[in-house]
Design a protein around this motif. Structure first.
Motif, short mmCIF file in Angstrom:
data_model
loop_
_atom_site.label_atom_id
_atom_site.label_comp_id
_atom_site.label_asym_id
_atom_site.label_seq_id
_atom_site.Cartn_x
_atom_site.Cartn_y
_atom_site.Cartn_z
N ALA A 54 35.61 42.66 35.48
CA ALA A 54 35.27 42.63 36.90
C ALA A 54 36.52 42.37 37.74
N ALA A 55 37.39 41.51 37.28
CA ALA A 55 38.63 41.24 38.00
C ALA A 55 39.52 42.47 38.02
N GLY A 56 39.53 43.21 36.93
CA GLY A 56 40.31 44.44 36.88
C GLY A 56 39.75 45.49 37.81
N ASP A 57 38.44 45.58 37.88
CA ASP A 57 37.80 46.56 38.79
C ASP A 57 38.10 46.21 40.24
N THR A 58 38.09 44.93 40.57
CA THR A 58 38.34 44.49 41.93
C THR A 58 39.77 44.81 42.34
N SER A 59 40.73 44.56 41.45
CA SER A 59 42.12 44.81 41.82
C SER A 59 42.41 46.29 41.94
#
Length: 63
Positions: A54-59
């Motif tokens: 999820a953090a990767g998708d957000t960035s």
């Protein structure tokens, strides 16, 4: 007893630390996750992987 942060002798007022400064350093380590205990629970591993994803998708969306 020695202070776990700086190894000076402890004082009664701040035991197990020698001073407020060392107590604050220790608190900062807890709050930042430096003292985290690794888990081998599959649910924890799955949750961590999902959070990283999820953090990767957000960035990638912000670029």
């Amino acid at each position: 007893m020695k202070c776990p942060i700086c190894s000076k002798p402890t004082t009664h007022a701040f035991r197990p630390f020698c001073s407020q400064r060392c107590a604050d350093i220790d608190l900062g380590k807890w709050l930042s996750g430096d003292y985290a205990v690794p888990s081998r629970d599959p649910e924890d591993i799955e949750a961590a992987a999902e959070a990283a994803e999820a953090a990767g998708d957000t960035s990638s969306k912000s670029h």
